[in-house]
Enzyme design. Structure first.
Site, PDB file in Angstrom:
ATOM      1  N   TYR A 197       0.833  -1.213   0.000  1.00 32.98           N
ATOM      2  CA  TYR A 197       0.000   0.000   0.000  1.00 32.98           C
ATOM      3  C   TYR A 197       0.871   1.269   0.000  1.00 32.98           C
ATOM      4  CZ  TYR A 197      -5.123   0.409   0.251  1.00 32.98           C
ATOM      5  OH  TYR A 197      -6.456   0.550  -0.046  1.00 32.98           O
TER       6      TYR A 197
ATOM      7  N   GLU B  32       2.247   6.467  -7.030  1.00 35.21           N
ATOM      8  CA  GLU B  32       1.183   7.328  -7.551  1.00 35.21           C
ATOM      9  C   GLU B  32       1.507   8.803  -7.317  1.00 35.21           C
ATOM     10  OE1 GLU B  32      -2.658   6.031  -6.069  1.00 35.21           O
ATOM     11  OE2 GLU B  32      -2.123   3.941  -6.416  1.00 35.21           O
TER      12      GLU B  32
HETATM   13  C1  LIG Z   1     -11.371  12.495  -8.311  1.00 33.03           C
HETATM   14  C2  LIG Z   1     -10.100  11.889  -7.898  1.00 33.03           C
HETATM   15  C3  LIG Z   1     -10.127  11.262  -6.560  1.00 33.03           C
HETATM   16  C4  LIG Z   1      -8.777  10.902  -6.102  1.00 33.03           C
HETATM   17  C5  LIG Z   1      -8.746  10.636  -4.617  1.00 33.03           C
HETATM   18  C6  LIG Z   1      -7.362  10.453  -4.182  1.00 33.03           C
HETATM   19  C7  LIG Z   1      -7.223  10.020  -2.768  1.00 33.03           C
HETATM   20  C8  LIG Z   1      -6.850   8.603  -2.640  1.00 33.03           C
HETATM   21  C9  LIG Z   1      -6.162   8.251  -1.422  1.00 33.03           C
HETATM   22  C10 LIG Z   1      -5.913   6.774  -1.299  1.00 33.03           C
HETATM   23  C11 LIG Z   1      -5.024   6.240  -2.312  1.00 33.03           C
HETATM   24  C12 LIG Z   1      -4.961   4.756  -2.357  1.00 33.03           C
HETATM   25  C13 LIG Z   1      -4.060   4.366  -3.439  1.00 33.03           C
HETATM   26  C14 LIG Z   1      -4.025   2.917  -3.613  1.00 33.03           C
HETATM   27  C15 LIG Z   1      -2.965   2.324  -4.015  1.00 33.03           C
HETATM   28  C16 LIG Z   1      -2.919   0.891  -4.122  1.00 33.03           C
HETATM   29  O1  LIG Z   1      -3.822   0.139  -4.349  1.00 33.03           O
HETATM   30  S1  LIG Z   1      -1.401   0.313  -3.866  1.00 33.03           S
HETATM   31  C17 LIG Z   1      -1.534  -1.438  -3.862  1.00 33.03           C
HETATM   32  C18 LIG Z   1      -1.870  -2.007  -2.511  1.00 33.03           C
HETATM   33  N1  LIG Z   1      -3.263  -1.994  -2.406  1.00 33.03           N
HETATM   34  C19 LIG Z   1      -3.940  -2.815  -1.629  1.00 33.03           C
HETATM   35  O2  LIG Z   1      -3.417  -3.648  -0.907  1.00 33.03           O
HETATM   36  C20 LIG Z   1      -5.402  -2.683  -1.760  1.00 33.03           C
HETATM   37  C21 LIG Z   1      -6.053  -2.942  -0.481  1.00 33.03           C
HETATM   38  N2  LIG Z   1      -7.409  -2.564  -0.659  1.00 33.03           N
HETATM   39  C22 LIG Z   1      -8.380  -3.460  -0.854  1.00 33.03           C
HETATM   40  O3  LIG Z   1      -8.184  -4.615  -0.799  1.00 33.03           O
HETATM   41  C23 LIG Z   1      -9.802  -3.054  -1.153  1.00 33.03           C
HETATM   42  O4  LIG Z   1      -9.781  -2.253  -2.242  1.00 33.03           O
HETATM   43  C24 LIG Z   1     -10.538  -2.401  -0.027  1.00 33.03           C
HETATM   44  C25 LIG Z   1     -11.894  -1.956  -0.534  1.00 33.03           C
HETATM   45  C26 LIG Z   1      -9.758  -1.191   0.439  1.00 33.03           C
HETATM   46  C27 LIG Z   1     -10.700  -3.346   1.154  1.00 33.03           C
HETATM   47  O5  LIG Z   1     -11.211  -4.487   0.862  1.00 33.03           O
HETATM   48  P1  LIG Z   1     -12.449  -5.115   1.654  1.00 33.03           P
HETATM   49  O6  LIG Z   1     -13.346  -5.614   0.567  1.00 33.03           O
HETATM   50  O7  LIG Z   1     -13.045  -4.259   2.676  1.00 33.03           O
HETATM   51  O8  LIG Z   1     -11.825  -6.256   2.451  1.00 33.03           O
HETATM   52  P2  LIG Z   1     -11.884  -7.768   2.188  1.00 33.03           P
HETATM   53  O9  LIG Z   1     -11.466  -8.371   3.484  1.00 33.03           O
HETATM   54  O10 LIG Z   1     -11.096  -8.124   1.013  1.00 33.03           O
HETATM   55  O11 LIG Z   1     -13.439  -8.143   1.867  1.00 33.03           O
HETATM   56  C28 LIG Z   1     -14.517  -7.982   2.763  1.00 33.03           C
HETATM   57  C29 LIG Z   1     -15.611  -8.996   2.454  1.00 33.03           C
HETATM   58  O12 LIG Z   1     -16.150  -8.791   1.146  1.00 33.03           O
HETATM   59  C30 LIG Z   1     -15.921  -9.939   0.350  1.00 33.03           C
HETATM   60  N3  LIG Z   1     -15.622  -9.506  -1.002  1.00 33.03           N
HETATM   61  C31 LIG Z   1     -15.141  -8.306  -1.363  1.00 33.03           C
HETATM   62  N4  LIG Z   1     -14.981  -8.246  -2.686  1.00 33.03           N
HETATM   63  C32 LIG Z   1     -15.359  -9.452  -3.171  1.00 33.03           C
HETATM   64  C33 LIG Z   1     -15.414 -10.007  -4.474  1.00 33.03           C
HETATM   65  N5  LIG Z   1     -15.014  -9.324  -5.544  1.00 33.03           N
HETATM   66  N6  LIG Z   1     -15.859 -11.278  -4.595  1.00 33.03           N
HETATM   67  C34 LIG Z   1     -16.261 -11.993  -3.517  1.00 33.03           C
HETATM   68  N7  LIG Z   1     -16.242 -11.508  -2.265  1.00 33.03           N
HETATM   69  C35 LIG Z   1     -15.790 -10.256  -2.094  1.00 33.03           C
HETATM   70  C36 LIG Z   1     -14.753 -10.631   0.995  1.00 33.03           C
HETATM   71  O13 LIG Z   1     -14.667 -11.970   0.695  1.00 33.03           O
HETATM   72  C37 LIG Z   1     -15.057 -10.400   2.453  1.00 33.03           C
HETATM   73  O14 LIG Z   1     -16.127 -11.250   2.831  1.00 33.03           O
HETATM   74  P3  LIG Z   1     -16.237 -11.895   4.290  1.00 33.03           P
HETATM   75  O15 LIG Z   1     -15.005 -12.716   4.448  1.00 33.03           O
HETATM   76  O16 LIG Z   1     -17.464 -12.703   4.260  1.00 33.03           O
HETATM   77  O17 LIG Z   1     -16.276 -10.735   5.257  1.00 33.03           O
END
Ligand SMILES: CCCCCCCCCCCCC/C=C/C(=O)SCCNC(=O)CCNC(=O)[C@H](O)C(C)(C)COP(=O)(O)OP(=O)(O)OC[C@H]1O[C@@H](n2cnc3c(N)ncnc32)[C@H](O)[C@@H]1OP(=O)(O)O
Length: 242
Positions: A164, A171
């Site tokens: 991250y 970026e």
């Molecule tokens: C107008 C311009 C605006 C610009 C604004 C600028 C500001 C920006 C500031 C921030 C900048 C960020 C830049 C980012 C850079 C990068 O990405 S660098 C690379 C490293 N990145 C990461 O590691 C990404 C990490 N982030 C994520 O994983 C996600 O995007 C998240 C949304 C932030 C978090 O994921 P989340 O879904 O909350 O967590 P999980 O544990 O994975 O999932 C929760 C539950 O949901 C289920 N689920 C989610 N998606 C799916 C799917 N596609 N299919 C099936 N299931 C899914 C998941 O299984 C979990 O379920 P449960 O286990 O039942 O809870």
């Protein structure tokens, strides 16, 4: 009385059937979506590695993978929809910020400002995004199949600790490198006087975007740290309404 009870039971059965059909459709869709995205990012990984091995330089790498990158990263907008309609249990806001910042980087920075395409920082965020997304989408795919290998789970909830910040550095350095070109070309800017009587300066907008990482990035990072504690250490976390 008996007929009233029967009607109630029938209604409940119908609701349950509808819910089950809905969840089968949602799972099938998510399965397709996650497999397609894993494949897409794998294609990108192979294309980038091949390009670098063949040419021995990162120059021109972005252009060689630009179409595929734009397609798959834009496709990720569907993730905001998944949260909004409730087929995945994730916050619309957290996902929205994550996806929008990526779309912004792809279309409004790297695609629009050709001069930055050969910067090392572009390669940095491309590599970081690729590794992250292959892990994330395979995590979701195997989770849906109920056969999640531990190393994928481990990678999903540990790699982000380093990836991250690295992605954010890539970026921010790319946006910073774009600033002089944007200023010189007056890109996407609207100067006064004009018939709408409004002005917009993309150069200052980019500075605001860079500054917005300061409050927004920690929120995404801490969200992931909470997810990590929940999934890897089984902590029960009460999330605030997002
Ligand atoms: C107008 C311009 C605006 C610009 C604004 C600028 C500001 C920006 C500031 C921030 C900048 C960020 C830049 C980012 C850079 C990068 O990405 S660098 C690379 C490293 N990145 C990461 O590691 C990404 C990490 N982030 C994520 O994983 C996600 O995007 C998240 C949304 C932030 C978090 O994921 P989340 O879904 O909350 O967590 P999980 O544990 O994975 O999932 C929760 C539950 O949901 C289920 N689920 C989610 N998606 C799916 C799917 N596609 N299919 C099936 N299931 C899914 C998941 O299984 C979990 O379920 P449960 O286990 O039942 O809870």
């Amino acid at each position: 009385m008996a007929s009233g009870e029967e009607d109630g039971a029938l209604e409940e059965k119908e609701t349950n059937n509808k819910k089950r059909t809905k969840s089968i459709i949602a799972t099938a869709w998510l399965m397709f979506y996650n497999i397609a995205m894993t494949a897409g990012w794998l294609v990108l990984a192979v294309a980038m590695t091949r390009y670098y091995l063949q040419k021995g330089t990162h120059k021109g790498l972005y252009r060689s993978i630009a179409r595929t990158l734009k397609f798959f990263q834009t496709f990720a907008l569907l993730e905001v929809g998944h949260c909004a309609i409730g087929i995945v249990r994730t916050s619309v806001i957290v996902t929205g910020v994550q996806v929008c910042s990526r779309i912004f980087m792809v279309w409004f920075i790297t695609h629009s400002i050709r001069q930055v395409q050969n910067q090392e920082s572009v390669i940095l965020f491309l590599v970081v995004w690729t590794v992250t997304e292959i892990t994330r989408y395979s995590f979701y795919t195997f989770s849906l199949l109920n056969h999640l290998p531990y190393f994928i789970k481990w990678a999903r909830y540990n790699m982000f600790i380093v990836m991250y910040p690295l992605g954010v550095i890539g970026e921010l350095m790319t946006i910073y490198a774009a600033l002089p070109y944007v200023r010189k070309a007056g890109m996407y800017s609207l100067r006064l006087p004009n018939k709408y009587n409004v002005s917009f300066d993309y150069y200052y907008f980019l500075i605001i975007v860079m500054l917005s990482y300061i409050p927004l990035f920690p929120q995404l990072y801490f969200h992931m740290l909470r997810q990590r504690r929940k999934v890897l250490h089984g902590e029960v976390i009460v999330e605030k309404d997002e």
